[in-house]
Design a protein around this motif. Structure first.
Motif, PDB file in Angstrom:
ATOM      1  N   GLY A 167      -7.184  -7.621 -10.010  1.00 14.35           N
ATOM      2  CA  GLY A 167      -7.006  -8.922  -9.366  1.00 14.35           C
ATOM      3  C   GLY A 167      -7.767  -9.070  -8.053  1.00 14.35           C
ATOM      4  N   GLY A 168      -8.454  -8.014  -7.596  1.00 13.37           N
ATOM      5  CA  GLY A 168      -9.217  -8.082  -6.342  1.00 13.37           C
ATOM      6  C   GLY A 168      -8.517  -7.447  -5.159  1.00 13.37           C
ATOM      7  N   GLU A 169      -7.312  -6.882  -5.375  1.00 12.78           N
ATOM      8  CA  GLU A 169      -6.593  -6.251  -4.263  1.00 12.78           C
ATOM      9  C   GLU A 169      -7.145  -4.853  -4.005  1.00 12.78           C
ATOM     10  OE1 GLU A 169      -4.923  -6.716  -7.200  1.00 12.78           O
ATOM     11  OE2 GLU A 169      -4.009  -8.685  -6.929  1.00 12.78           O
ATOM     12  N   LEU A 170      -6.995  -4.419  -2.756  1.00 15.20           N
ATOM     13  CA  LEU A 170      -7.312  -3.042  -2.369  1.00 15.20           C
ATOM     14  C   LEU A 170      -6.026  -2.405  -1.855  1.00 15.20           C
ATOM     15  CD1 LEU A 170     -10.636  -3.084  -0.318  1.00 15.20           C
ATOM     16  CD2 LEU A 170     -10.188  -1.654  -2.302  1.00 15.20           C
ATOM     17  N   ASN A 171      -5.686  -1.231  -2.366  1.00 14.87           N
ATOM     18  CA  ASN A 171      -4.493  -0.518  -1.916  1.00 14.87           C
ATOM     19  C   ASN A 171      -4.865   0.867  -1.420  1.00 14.87           C
ATOM     20  OD1 ASN A 171      -2.533  -2.430  -2.382  1.00 14.87           O
ATOM     21  ND2 ASN A 171      -2.223  -1.831  -4.500  1.00 14.87           N
ATOM     22  N   GLN A 172      -4.128   1.310  -0.422  1.00 18.49           N
ATOM     23  CA  GLN A 172      -4.256   2.697   0.028  1.00 18.49           C
ATOM     24  C   GLN A 172      -2.936   3.398  -0.298  1.00 18.49           C
ATOM     25  OE1 GLN A 172      -4.355   3.910   4.284  1.00 18.49           O
ATOM     26  NE2 GLN A 172      -6.556   3.976   4.007  1.00 18.49           N
ATOM     27  N   TYR A 173      -3.000   4.404  -1.188  1.00  9.09           N
ATOM     28  CA  TYR A 173      -1.807   5.146  -1.587  1.00  9.09           C
ATOM     29  C   TYR A 173      -1.787   6.502  -0.895  1.00  9.09           C
ATOM     30  CZ  TYR A 173      -1.533   1.891  -5.573  1.00  9.09           C
ATOM     31  OH  TYR A 173      -1.449   0.785  -6.367  1.00  9.09           O
ATOM     32  N   SER A 174      -0.640   6.895  -0.392  1.00  5.84           N
ATOM     33  CA  SER A 174      -0.506   8.221   0.197  1.00  5.84           C
ATOM     34  C   SER A 174      -0.566   9.274  -0.912  1.00  5.84           C
ATOM     35  CB  SER A 174       0.822   8.338   0.938  1.00  5.84           C
ATOM     36  OG  SER A 174       1.104   9.697   1.206  1.00  5.84           O
ATOM     37  N   ALA A 175      -1.344  10.341  -0.692  1.00  7.92           N
ATOM     38  CA  ALA A 175      -1.457  11.415  -1.692  1.00  7.92           C
ATOM     39  C   ALA A 175      -0.269  12.374  -1.606  1.00  7.92           C
ATOM     40  CB  ALA A 175      -2.762  12.175  -1.486  1.00  7.92           C
ATOM     41  N   LYS A 176       0.560  12.198  -0.574  1.00 11.80           N
ATOM     42  CA  LYS A 176       1.727  13.078  -0.435  1.00 11.80           C
ATOM     43  C   LYS A 176       2.995  12.418  -0.969  1.00 11.80           C
ATOM     44  CE  LYS A 176      -0.083  15.822   3.360  1.00 11.80           C
ATOM     45  NZ  LYS A 176      -1.446  15.236   3.364  1.00 11.80           N
ATOM     46  N   SER A 177       3.221  11.166  -0.570  1.00 11.42           N
ATOM     47  CA  SER A 177       4.472  10.500  -0.978  1.00 11.42           C
ATOM     48  C   SER A 177       4.271   9.497  -2.104  1.00 11.42           C
ATOM     49  CB  SER A 177       5.078   9.777   0.225  1.00 11.42           C
ATOM     50  OG  SER A 177       4.208   8.736   0.641  1.00 11.42           O
ATOM     51  N   GLY A 178       3.040   9.009  -2.267  1.00  9.87           N
ATOM     52  CA  GLY A 178       2.774   8.019  -3.310  1.00  9.87           C
ATOM     53  C   GLY A 178       3.023   6.589  -2.889  1.00  9.87           C
ATOM     54  N   GLU A 179       3.489   6.399  -1.644  1.00  4.09           N
ATOM     55  CA  GLU A 179       3.785   5.026  -1.212  1.00  4.09           C
ATOM     56  C   GLU A 179       2.490   4.276  -0.871  1.00  4.09           C
ATOM     57  OE1 GLU A 179       5.822   4.793   2.593  1.00  4.09           O
ATOM     58  OE2 GLU A 179       5.232   6.854   3.000  1.00  4.09           O
ATOM     59  N   VAL A 180       2.574   2.956  -0.932  1.00  8.06           N
ATOM     60  CA  VAL A 180       1.432   2.120  -0.561  1.00  8.06           C
ATOM     61  C   VAL A 180       1.394   2.016   0.958  1.00  8.06           C
ATOM     62  CG1 VAL A 180       0.372  -0.147  -0.775  1.00  8.06           C
ATOM     63  CG2 VAL A 180       1.607   0.828  -2.715  1.00  8.06           C
ATOM     64  N   LEU A 181       0.301   2.494   1.569  1.00  7.19           N
ATOM     65  CA  LEU A 181       0.197   2.492   3.034  1.00  7.19           C
ATOM     66  C   LEU A 181      -0.356   1.165   3.543  1.00  7.19           C
ATOM     67  CD1 LEU A 181      -1.322   6.090   3.410  1.00  7.19           C
ATOM     68  CD2 LEU A 181       1.065   5.428   3.663  1.00  7.19           C
ATOM     69  N   VAL A 182      -1.419   0.671   2.891  1.00  5.28           N
ATOM     70  CA  VAL A 182      -2.050  -0.582   3.309  1.00  5.28           C
ATOM     71  C   VAL A 182      -2.432  -1.365   2.058  1.00  5.28           C
ATOM     72  CG1 VAL A 182      -3.800  -1.606   4.844  1.00  5.28           C
ATOM     73  CG2 VAL A 182      -3.190   0.790   5.128  1.00  5.28           C
ATOM     74  N   THR A 183      -2.297  -2.689   2.126  1.00  2.00           N
ATOM     75  CA  THR A 183      -2.776  -3.564   1.046  1.00  2.00           C
ATOM     76  C   THR A 183      -3.577  -4.698   1.660  1.00  2.00           C
ATOM     77  OG1 THR A 183      -0.790  -3.127  -0.258  1.00  2.00           O
ATOM     78  CG2 THR A 183      -2.094  -5.023  -0.901  1.00  2.00           C
ATOM     79  N   VAL A 184      -4.766  -4.954   1.114  1.00  2.24           N
ATOM     80  CA  VAL A 184      -5.553  -6.123   1.536  1.00  2.24           C
ATOM     81  C   VAL A 184      -6.092  -6.806   0.287  1.00  2.24           C
ATOM     82  CG1 VAL A 184      -6.252  -5.190   3.788  1.00  2.24           C
ATOM     83  CG2 VAL A 184      -7.684  -4.769   1.801  1.00  2.24           C
ATOM     84  N   LYS A 185      -6.365  -8.102   0.424  1.00  2.00           N
ATOM     85  CA  LYS A 185      -6.995  -8.821  -0.692  1.00  2.00           C
ATOM     86  C   LYS A 185      -8.126  -9.670  -0.142  1.00  2.00           C
ATOM     87  CE  LYS A 185      -5.890 -11.352  -4.950  1.00  2.00           C
ATOM     88  NZ  LYS A 185      -7.114 -12.112  -5.065  1.00  2.00           N
ATOM     89  N   GLU A 186      -9.328  -9.111  -0.169  1.00  2.00           N
ATOM     90  CA  GLU A 186     -10.508  -9.829   0.318  1.00  2.00           C
ATOM     91  C   GLU A 186     -11.338 -10.362  -0.839  1.00  2.00           C
ATOM     92  OE1 GLU A 186     -11.405 -10.629   3.330  1.00  2.00           O
ATOM     93  OE2 GLU A 186      -9.935  -9.523   4.490  1.00  2.00           O
TER      94      GLU A 186
END
Length: 325
Positions: A167-186
């Protein structure tokens, strides 16, 4: 100088990747063959045989000991780079779209497609723990419910992965916990490719919305936009100049109806800071699916829908490009 033409695939190229030193070039396509070439002269070193479907992604670790490939045959495979021997086979429920080693080469991640009733997952395996490989059980599995991941890379220091979605989103996932750290949609449409800069501080995305964009790899802050008239399939950052190369062209299904001139099958060079195009290099008889800069910055490679990989040498200092047919 004429480009070096690598003819080792029967179907369109899906990804090309240099190792860290740049002496080897790995190419994968929509056929089951994984090729490795000497980048200096285009000699084929060998093939990694074992996949039974299109191969979507390839990566080599830091010291080029191991190679990782992901395929539409619902498997991710680990190979010994030197001997071509298959070291591990990780079976999945759907096609493996992206894969990569972390900076140390100990942890691998791969993402699977959302298809056949299965959702998209990102799986993390630690290669130092053979029980994970034997039991096919990753130490962490992140579900992606919204839109499937179409491209992903490891972030700086292997602390996170940066994933681009349909859909065009960018996500940053933590490699330790798996949580989404940052989300942007440019981007407004699918992100086809993500490639980091040499020092891993920035990355460039290529999207179906006809743009490539530059982001900060820690904060995901959007910095620059490079606009074209056609979907961008791949983009790469030069390691030693302020240059970006974009590869794309129209959708593969429309290609047969146009000439190579109208199809915009050139590799396009943009200036990183001022966002302006300053050069084009022709060559492919179809859209470019993947581009990569050599780590020394003196050449770049492009792989196209025509099944060819071309290694182009140039001296970017003088902006003299070979505009050969």
């Amino acid at each position: 100088m004429k480009p070096i033409l690598l003819q080792g695939h029967e179907r369109s190229i899906t990804q090309i990747k240099y190792n860290r030193e740049g002496d080897l070039l790995f190419t994968v396509a929509k056929d089951p063959i994984v090729n490795v070439w000497y980048s200096v002269n285009g000699e084929r070193l060998g093939t990694y045989m074992g996949h039974t479907g299109a191969v979507w992604c390839v990566d080599a670790d830091w010291d080029t000991k191991h190679v990782l490939t992901g395929s539409a045959d619902n498997s991710c495979r680990l190979w010994d780079c030197e001997t071509g021997k298959q070291l591990a086979l990780l079976n999945t429920n759907s096609a493996v779209r992206t894969c990569g080693f972390d900076f140390g080469g100990n942890i691998i991640m791969f993402s699977t497609d959302k298809q056949m009733g299965y959702q998209c997952f990102v799986s993390f395996f630690d290669l130092r723990d053979p029980s994970q490989i034997d039991s096919n059980e990753p130490y962490m599995k992140i579900p992606c419910n919204d839109s499937k991941i179409t491209s992903a890379v490891w972030g700086p220091l292997g602390e996170c992965i940066i994933a681009g979605h349909e859909g065009g989103e960018l996500n940053q996932y933590s490699a330790k916990s798996g949580e989404v750290l940052v989300t942007v949609k440019e981007h407004s449409r699918q992100i086809n490719d993500i490639q980091l800069s040499r020092d891993m501080t920035m990355f460039v995305t290529a999207s179906k919305d006809n743009t490539a964009k530059l982001f900060d790899s820690t904060t995901l802050e959007h910095q620059k936009t490079f606009r074209t008239e056609r979907p961008v399939n791949s983009a790469a950052l030069s390691p030693n100049y302020d240059h970006v190369v974009l590869g794309g062209g129209q959708e593969a299904m429309d290609v047969t109806t146009t000439s190579t001139r109208i199809g915009k099958f050139e590799a396009r060079f943009f200036h990183l800071a001022i966002e302006e195009e300053f050069g084009r290099v022709k060559g492919h008889f179809g859209p470019i699916n993947s581009v990569a800069f050599h780590p020394d910055g003196k050449s770049y490679s492009s792989g196209g829908e025509d099944g060819y990989v071309r290694i182009h040498y140039f001296d970017p200092q003088y902006f003299e490009f070979e505009f050969e047919a």
